[in-house]
Scaffold this active site. Sequence first.
Site, PDB file in Angstrom:
ATOM      1  N   GLU A 100       0.808  -1.229   0.000  1.00 38.71           N
ATOM      2  CA  GLU A 100       0.000   0.000   0.000  1.00 38.71           C
ATOM      3  C   GLU A 100       0.842   1.281   0.000  1.00 38.71           C
ATOM      4  OE1 GLU A 100      -4.192  -0.468   1.675  1.00 38.71           O
ATOM      5  OE2 GLU A 100      -2.891  -1.086   3.322  1.00 38.71           O
ATOM      6  N   HIS A 189     -11.497  -0.677   6.434  1.00 37.86           N
ATOM      7  CA  HIS A 189     -10.066  -0.872   6.264  1.00 37.86           C
ATOM      8  C   HIS A 189      -9.265  -0.110   7.338  1.00 37.86           C
ATOM      9  CE1 HIS A 189      -6.431  -0.653   3.239  1.00 37.86           C
ATOM     10  NE2 HIS A 189      -6.040  -0.811   4.486  1.00 37.86           N
TER      11      HIS A 189
HETATM   12 ZN   LIG Z   1      -4.038  -0.836   4.994  1.00 36.65          ZN
END
Ligand SMILES: [Zn+2]
Length: 263
Positions: A100, A189
């Site tokens: 990410e 998330h």
């Molecule tokens: Zn994350």
Amino acid sequence: MDVPVVNRSAGKSSRKFMSNKSGVPLATDLIADLAAASRILAAQGVVDGFGHVSLRHPAAPDRYLMARSLAPALVTPDDIIEYDLDSNAVNANGRSSFVERFIHGEIYKARPDIQSVVHSHSPSVIPFGLVGVPLQAMFHNAAFIAAGVPVFDIREKFGATDMLVGNREKGLALAAVMGEKDVVLMRAHGSVACGPTLQTAVFRAVYTEVNARIQHWTMALKDGAIMAALDADEGRLADAINQTAGMRAWELWRNRVRAEVNW
Ligand SMILES: [Zn+2]
């Protein structure tokens, strides 16, 4: 190409922490502070096995620095990698990158004022990304929240996904939803907190989590009463103070890391 790094810490070894492909020398104490920030966020319960913090390269604004893919509490200065803003590692030397990392690169592109980004899955914040209750600033330390906290829902643009911001497109969409705010929630998330310094971004990440906890308590208590959260003006005034006053918290947290490691 390896270039020497600057060591501003008199009396310490002039150990080289990284190969700097941007060609701009880096202070070893700055790299140590970035590694320490990972450990601070872990100690404060903001990150666990996952999550990451980055710093824009202070002398090369089209680069940023972040640890290799590793649990934040284990990060050392030797784990720091330099990235371009497309989130390509320029000196990985076999080290793996966070999936990410695009969160960081795309926010740095969109927001020249931001010098540091924290992404976490801190648990008290997550409910506010799941229901239509906005996160509000419950106290002065969380003043930055009074400007408003948008929610990024990855499925709006990308449909069903693995929920990760794992490419530039997804990072760009997140940065667009964040806009000019300093915090953005990610549905189901986690969240992102940013700042004009490493210390402020860490402070905001910590107090986003603390504020969410306090808001849960407040909402359980208020029983229909109006919640007297900070308004936008109060938020702006208190946040300006926090930019400097927050350094007291940083010194406390940074010294605790120094007590564990010799950097
Ligand atoms: Zn994350």
